[in-house]
Design a protein around this motif. Structure first.
Motif, mmCIF file in Angstrom:
data_model
loop_
_atom_site.group_PDB
_atom_site.id
_atom_site.type_symbol
_atom_site.label_atom_id
_atom_site.label_comp_id
_atom_site.label_asym_id
_atom_site.label_seq_id
_atom_site.Cartn_x
_atom_site.Cartn_y
_atom_site.Cartn_z
ATOM 1 N N ASN A 194 6.695 6.770 -3.080
ATOM 2 C CA ASN A 194 5.658 6.198 -3.957
ATOM 3 C C ASN A 194 6.166 4.948 -4.650
ATOM 4 O OD1 ASN A 194 3.840 8.198 -3.260
ATOM 5 N ND2 ASN A 194 4.399 9.527 -4.985
ATOM 6 N N GLU A 197 6.108 2.148 -2.133
ATOM 7 C CA GLU A 197 4.717 1.756 -1.913
ATOM 8 C C GLU A 197 4.212 0.868 -3.047
ATOM 9 O OE1 GLU A 197 0.987 4.110 -0.011
ATOM 10 O OE2 GLU A 197 1.880 5.038 -1.793
ATOM 11 N N GLN A 198 4.512 1.255 -4.279
ATOM 12 C CA GLN A 198 4.076 0.490 -5.445
ATOM 13 C C GLN A 198 4.749 -0.874 -5.487
ATOM 14 O OE1 GLN A 198 4.989 3.107 -8.712
ATOM 15 N NE2 GLN A 198 3.515 4.671 -8.018
ATOM 16 N N ASN A 199 6.046 -0.919 -5.169
ATOM 17 C CA ASN A 199 6.773 -2.195 -5.203
ATOM 18 C C ASN A 199 6.304 -3.141 -4.102
ATOM 19 O OD1 ASN A 199 9.031 -2.304 -7.326
ATOM 20 N ND2 ASN A 199 9.298 -0.255 -6.471
ATOM 21 N N LEU A 200 6.003 -2.617 -2.949
ATOM 22 C CA LEU A 200 5.460 -3.452 -1.877
ATOM 23 C C LEU A 200 4.119 -4.044 -2.294
ATOM 24 C CD1 LEU A 200 6.271 -1.320 1.329
ATOM 25 C CD2 LEU A 200 7.209 -3.575 0.762
ATOM 26 N N ALA A 201 3.287 -3.206 -2.910
ATOM 27 C CA ALA A 201 1.980 -3.678 -3.369
ATOM 28 C C ALA A 201 2.132 -4.752 -4.438
ATOM 29 C CB ALA A 201 1.160 -2.505 -3.911
ATOM 30 N N ALA A 202 3.224 -4.683 -5.213
ATOM 31 C CA ALA A 202 3.469 -5.655 -6.280
ATOM 32 C C ALA A 202 4.110 -6.941 -5.764
ATOM 33 C CB ALA A 202 4.353 -5.038 -7.358
ATOM 34 N N GLY A 203 4.466 -6.962 -4.467
ATOM 35 C CA GLY A 203 5.004 -8.183 -3.873
ATOM 36 C C GLY A 203 6.506 -8.216 -3.686
ATOM 37 N N GLY A 246 1.558 1.153 5.724
ATOM 38 C CA GLY A 246 1.560 1.991 4.539
ATOM 39 C C GLY A 246 2.584 3.097 4.687
ATOM 40 N N LYS A 247 2.526 4.061 3.793
ATOM 41 C CA LYS A 247 3.445 5.194 3.815
ATOM 42 C C LYS A 247 3.075 6.123 4.975
ATOM 43 C CE LYS A 247 2.727 8.128 0.563
ATOM 44 N NZ LYS A 247 2.649 8.711 -0.801
#
Length: 332
Positions: A194, A197-203, A246-247
């Motif tokens: 998770n 996933e969050q860090n990838l979404a944040a760039g 994604g994951k």
């Protein structure tokens, strides 16, 4: 045509090496050490027996073909010659047993040499026998007629193999052969997944996260189909260059994939050849497995242990297979 014959010859040698004579079975055919062989028979497969003359011809050739690697003489005092001899004997025995296995299949399928092939092997036997020194003839004890029968068995094995290979589908789609380059992150716990996933979404860059989270030995990999779980494969091969998945839950953890190159052409072409080779190997293994239950293979262990690869300058012959191929394929 020459390229195809080269592939067939390479495949035959490779497939013959698959037969391990020390196990309990080969395909569905039981293999055991027994005293049922005749006094001069090294092994029997069904009703066919391989004599020590043939074994010695193969041993002489194997000794000179494979006893030198990159100009290094494995028979020199720098090496354990007993181990070298054991390895060469093992390879020769594997090759010979596969020759006889293919002859057993030919017998079942009524496959025989035609008149032209028999004549070619008669000529090959004459040429090879003439090339042998007196010391080599004395070591193997084989007459020209014996050599001719050896060549006939070899030619029949090649003929069977070529017919089997002709039946192999060599059409491999780009998608089936495709090898891609990618970066992977794998973590075993969902909390870490998770966070990735969050860090990838944040760039955050994939490489930065891989350095922190990846539990695999390597981040950068190249792979084709069948090397990762189906869920990973489906996600990976749907990505475009630079795209990140994604994951993905698999292997008791979670994967993230960054596509670097969705089609590595060089590796994909090599994989295509490997797929064809694997199909060819499988054909031969299927035939071996389908042989009748009574096709027992018996090894005369006492005789085999007494046979030695003579290490001497008088035994230099290495042309048995080359002469056979030159006559068999009309390249004299």
């Amino acid at each position: 045509m020459r390229e195809r014959r080269a592939r067939i010859a390479a495949g035959l040698i490779l497939c013959m090496a698959l037969l391990i004579f020390g196990g309990c079975s080969v395909g569905g055919t039981k293999v055991f050490f027994a005293s049922g062989c005749g006094w001069n028979d090294v092994f029997k497969i069904g009703g066919m027996a391989c004599g020590q003359k043939e074994a010695k011809v193969y041993l002489m050739n194997y000794k000179n073909l494979y006893g030198v690697v990159y100009d290094t003489d494995l028979w020199s005092g720098d090496f354990d010659t007993a181990t070298v001899e054991e390895a060469l004997k093992g390879e020769a025995l594997q090759y010979l047993t596969r020759i006889y296995m293919l002859n057993a299949y030919a017998e079942e399928q009524d496959i025989v040499l035609d008149a032209g092939e028999q004549s070619a092997m008669e000529q090959a036997a004459a040429e090879y026998y003439e090339s042998l020194t007196q010391a080599e003839r004395s070591y193997c004890g084989a007459s020209q007629a014996d050599i001719e029968r050896m060549y006939q068995r070899y030619a029949l094995a090649v003929k069977v193999y070529e017919q089997l290979i002709e039946s192999v589908d060599e059409e491999v789609s780009e998608d089936e052969a495709r090898v891609m380059d990618a970066n992977l992150i794998y973590v075993t716990d969902e909390a870490s997944a998770n966070e990735v996933e969050q860090n990838l979404a944040a760039g955050t860059s994939f490489s930065t996260l891989a350095q922190t989270y990846n539990e695999l030995e390597q981040t950068s990999v190249s792979f084709g189909r069948g090397q990762y779980p189906e869920a990973v494969e489906q996600a990976a091969f749907s990505l475009e260059n630079e795209q990140i998945s994604g994951k993905i839950a698999a292997d008791g953890g979670f994967y993230f994939i960054q596509c670097v190159n969705k089609y590595n052409q060089e590796l994909s072409e090599a994989n295509k050849e490997q797929i064809i080779t694997t199909r060819q190997q499988q054909v031969l293994e299927d035939i071996t497995a389908s042989l009748e239950e009574n096709r027992y293979c018996e090894l005369n262990e006492d005789l085999w242990n007494r046979l030695h690869v003579e290490n001497g300058t008088e035994l230099t012959t290495d042309s048995f297979f080359r002469v056979a191929e030159s006559h068999l394929h009309g390249e004299v």
